[in-house]
Design a protein around this motif. Structure first.
Motif, short mmCIF file in Angstrom:
data_model
loop_
_atom_site.label_atom_id
_atom_site.label_comp_id
_atom_site.label_asym_id
_atom_site.label_seq_id
_atom_site.Cartn_x
_atom_site.Cartn_y
_atom_site.Cartn_z
N UNK A 27 -57.16 3.79 -87.35
CA UNK A 27 -56.00 2.80 -87.14
C UNK A 27 -54.94 3.78 -87.21
N UNK A 28 -53.86 3.70 -86.38
CA UNK A 28 -52.76 4.85 -86.44
C UNK A 28 -51.71 4.27 -87.53
N UNK A 35 -49.78 9.53 -94.24
CA UNK A 35 -49.10 10.82 -94.01
C UNK A 35 -47.60 10.86 -93.93
N UNK A 36 -47.06 9.67 -93.95
CA UNK A 36 -45.65 9.37 -94.06
C UNK A 36 -45.02 10.21 -92.96
N UNK A 37 -45.84 10.01 -91.55
CA UNK A 37 -45.17 10.33 -90.30
C UNK A 37 -45.24 9.36 -89.45
N UNK A 38 -43.83 9.16 -88.69
CA UNK A 38 -43.46 7.97 -87.93
C UNK A 38 -44.52 7.59 -86.78
N UNK A 39 -44.86 6.55 -86.64
CA UNK A 39 -45.81 5.96 -85.53
C UNK A 39 -45.16 4.72 -84.74
N UNK A 40 -44.86 4.81 -83.70
CA UNK A 40 -43.98 3.70 -82.82
C UNK A 40 -45.49 2.79 -82.24
N UNK A 43 -44.94 2.12 -78.40
CA UNK A 43 -45.30 3.30 -77.37
C UNK A 43 -46.76 3.88 -77.68
N UNK A 44 -47.26 3.66 -78.89
CA UNK A 44 -48.50 4.39 -79.28
C UNK A 44 -48.23 5.88 -79.72
N UNK A 45 -47.07 6.19 -80.10
CA UNK A 45 -46.91 7.50 -80.41
C UNK A 45 -46.48 8.00 -81.67
N UNK A 46 -47.22 9.09 -82.29
CA UNK A 46 -46.75 9.90 -83.55
C UNK A 46 -45.73 10.81 -83.30
N UNK A 102 -57.19 1.26 -98.20
CA UNK A 102 -55.99 0.92 -97.66
C UNK A 102 -55.01 0.40 -98.74
N UNK A 103 -54.99 1.01 -99.90
CA UNK A 103 -54.06 0.42 -101.02
C UNK A 103 -52.89 1.58 -101.09
N UNK A 104 -52.25 1.57 -99.96
CA UNK A 104 -50.81 2.33 -100.05
C UNK A 104 -49.88 1.58 -99.89
#
Length: 104
Positions: A27-28, A35-40, A43-46, A102-104
């Motif tokens: 699951x993106x 990871x605290x990286x942006x996922x849109x 668009x389905x893009x990191x 998933x407890x984040x």
């Protein structure tokens, strides 16, 4: 005598195919949050930074595009070892996400 057939670059391709299949199952949104990286989601893009260059990485297809220079000039777009490293990073993170429910 039965002889097994190996792909020419089997040492690289076997791990690549394994981690790619695992990445495609993940699951993106959970990866992005952990990871605290942006996922849109539209668009389905990191959006990731790798070796001081900015990239977009698609999910689930793993299409990689460099935002700073030509794709042909970048490590992540052209080197199978760099792709495996990225996939393993996502995979290991995914293992942690599943382990903590998933407890984040």
């Amino acid at each position: 005598m039965l002889q097994e057939r190996y792909e020419k670059y089997n040492l690289e391709m076997q791990p690549y195919h394994y981690y790619l299949a695992e990445y495609q199952k993940m699951d993106p949104r959970k990866i992005g949050r952990h990871l605290e990286i942006p996922f849109d989601e539209n668009t389905g893009l990191f959006r990731v930074k790798f070796m001081e260059k900015n990239y977009t990485v698609s999910h689930p297809g793993l299409k990689i595009h460099c935002l700073d220079e030509a794709d042909s000039q970048t490590v992540l777009c052209g080197d199978i070892h760099a792709k495996i490293l990225l996939l393993r990073y996502y995979h290991e993170t995914g293992q942690n996400v599943r382990d903590t429910a998933g407890n984040f």
